[in-house]
Design an enzyme around this catalytic site. Structure first.
Site, PDB file in Angstrom:
ATOM      1  N   GLU A  74     -90.143 -11.333 -10.557  1.00  0.00           N
ATOM      2  CA  GLU A  74     -90.044  -9.930 -10.163  1.00  0.00           C
ATOM      3  C   GLU A  74     -91.197  -9.096 -10.736  1.00  0.00           C
ATOM      4  O   GLU A  74     -91.770  -8.274 -10.060  1.00  0.00           O
ATOM      5  CB  GLU A  74     -88.699  -9.392 -10.684  1.00  0.00           C
ATOM      6  N   ASP A  75     -91.511  -9.339 -12.000  1.00  0.00           N
ATOM      7  CA  ASP A  75     -92.395  -8.407 -12.717  1.00  0.00           C
ATOM      8  C   ASP A  75     -93.821  -8.884 -12.931  1.00  0.00           C
ATOM      9  O   ASP A  75     -94.648  -8.133 -13.426  1.00  0.00           O
ATOM     10  CB  ASP A  75     -91.806  -8.091 -14.105  1.00  0.00           C
TER      11      ASP A  75
END
Ligand code: MN
Length: 480
Positions: A74-75
């Site tokens: 996600e990051d």
């Protein structure tokens, strides 16, 4: 939490080789190097905390490793393929599953919508471990919510209480459900929370003596007998008391809330031995005894329940159970996961078991009687659902292979009757193209347009079919 501590805790219950855990720890630490949390701490602190919660649940190696890395896809810029090669299909699928749930943004305040979302999360996850990781993630975020803005706190707390606490409950992870509820309650209604907290603490303090007397009496009568046991006072969660106050429209002082204790022992035989002792020392309240050991609850919960009168005339609710039963009641499906997969995690029938677990979730969710339970193993209707979004973000459950026409009729009969086309994820598609879970579907209508007879050959829902038939009948073109 340091790596050494995590490994030590993990090895206490598992013999799986921990090399992957060490690797995942360093990998995630490296990947999140540049990021900070709202608290100012390194971002990785969050990842380690999530892994620690999962180890407390005694989850398997893959789940803990995925917990460490749950925000990596996600990051950070690491491509999915690279990650999958590095950690293999199983860990990749877990992290990708959590990431997918991450992208679902829930905003509705409507309870029916919340229920659809919960179903969608269950269906999206495919693997129950994805949900457990997501719940651990949410728990840590709730525990550290004080660093966010008031607006964010409200948004996240609302989502937690309407989506994630019920999910935890559905999986039977009751202590997680309680903590999620109480943390949300604290942010959603800070004044009510503080005042109730003070009152509850006072009430429990006054009961300390009663609890001590109970312990002493039990000790005295068991003296000499080989019945290992520990007595725990059961503290009810604040939010459930609050709900009871609202439901009964009464202040805390008028809410009946007996002292509740748990007596935990080693074997089933000793559960009954303890029950006998308790009943010989204290007067049982008539009709209060229930044997959930001989007849477990639907969610596999087992315990002996009884209520007795203390010397002071107060009622004490007692649950007697083994350590293993205690674990099932606290950790729910998370406890079962481990029993089912075994210590080594080497499982040749993973799919079968996941299916069983999914059935189990559905059964917890909807069923209240044994007949329904048996029926649920015959039909797996719920498992064949897909979830389609309206452009406004509402979610509609539909059967697999449902088409835009089916979708149109779930919005409104007129929309169905006058639909001439559909945009799926912003692209025009044919009206008979099957939809996929997660699609955003927008229906194009034209006034005076009408349903076509051949639609009957493609729609999947009974609703759409009957609306189309009705229209055709009323407009003089019934089916041959
Ligand atoms: Mn996270």
């Amino acid at each position: 939490m340091e790596l050494d501590e995590l490994l030590k805790k993990f090895r206490e219950y598992s013999s799986q080789d921990t090399t992957v855990l060490e690797y995942a720890w360093n990998y995630s630490n490296e990947a999140h190097q540049e990021q900070k949390r709202a608290s100012g701490e390194k971002y990785f602190v969050h990842c380690a905390a999530v892994a620690e919660i999962l180890v407390d649940f005694k989850m398997d190696l893959e789940t803990v490793a995925a917990g460490l890395m749950h925000d990596v896809l996600e990051d950070t810029k690491i491509p999915h393929e690279t990650f999958q090669k590095e950690f293999g299909d199983e860990i990749y699928a877990l992290v990708a599953g959590v990431t997918k749930i991450e992208t679902l943004k829930f905003s509705s305040r409507d309870e029916a919508q919340a229920e659809n979302w919960r179903k969608m999360i269950l269906a999206t996850a495919k693997d129950i471990r994805v949900i457990v990781i997501k719940l651990a993630d949410r728990l840590h975020n709730m525990r550290t919510l004080n660093f966010l803005t008031r607006e964010k706190q409200l948004e996240i707390s609302h989502e937690t209480i309407s989506l994630y606490a019920p999910l935890a409950q559905r999986l039977g992870i009751f202590h997680l459900k309680s903590e999620l509820e109480d943390l949300s309650f604290k942010y959603l209604h800070p004044d009510e929370f503080q005042s109730l907290l003070a009152k509850v603490q006072l009430r429990y303090a006054m009961r300390e003596k009663l609890l001590e007397d109970f312990r002493t009496e039990l000790e005295t009568h068991l003296a000499g007998a080989q019945v290992p046991h520990r007595v725990l006072a059961r503290v009810k969660n604040l939010y459930s008391i609050y709900r009871k106050m609202l439901r009964q429209d009464k202040p805390f002082e008028e809410i009946q809330d007996a002292l509740a204790v748990r007596v935990i022992t080693d074997t089933v035989i000793n559960c009954y031995a303890l029950l006998g002792t308790v009943h010989s020392v204290f007067k049982p309240v008539a009709g209060s005894f229930t044997d959930y050991i001989a007849v477990p609850k639907m969610n596999l919960y087992q315990s002996l329940h009884t209520s007795v009168m203390a010397g002071t005339g107060e009622v004490i609710e007692i649950q007697i159970r083994t350590e293993e039963m205690h674990r099932t009641s606290e950790y729910g499906i998370a406890a079962h996961w481990r029993y089912k997969l075994g210590e080594k995690g080497a499982d040749k029938h993973l799919d079968e078991k996941l299916n069983w677990l999914r059935q189990w979730m559905e059964w917890l969710q909807d069923l209240s009687s044994p007949r329904e339970f048996i029926e649920s193993f015959k039909t797996d209707l719920e498992l064949d659902q897909i979830f389609i979004f309206t452009p406004k973000g509402e979610v509609k459950p539909l059967p697999v292979d449902a088409t835009p026409i089916d979708f149109a009729y779930t919005i409104h009969t007129d929309i169905g009757n006058t639909c001439i086309g559909a945009k799926v994820n912003n692209k025009m598609v044919r009206l008979d193209q099957p939809l996929k879970s997660g699609d955003i579907c927008e229906i194009v209508t034209r006034r005076n347009s009408a349903p076509k007879k051949d639609w009957l050959g493609t729609v999947k829902t009974a609703g759409a079919r009957s609306h189309i038939r009705k229209y055709l009948r009323e407009h003089g073109q019934p089916e041959e």
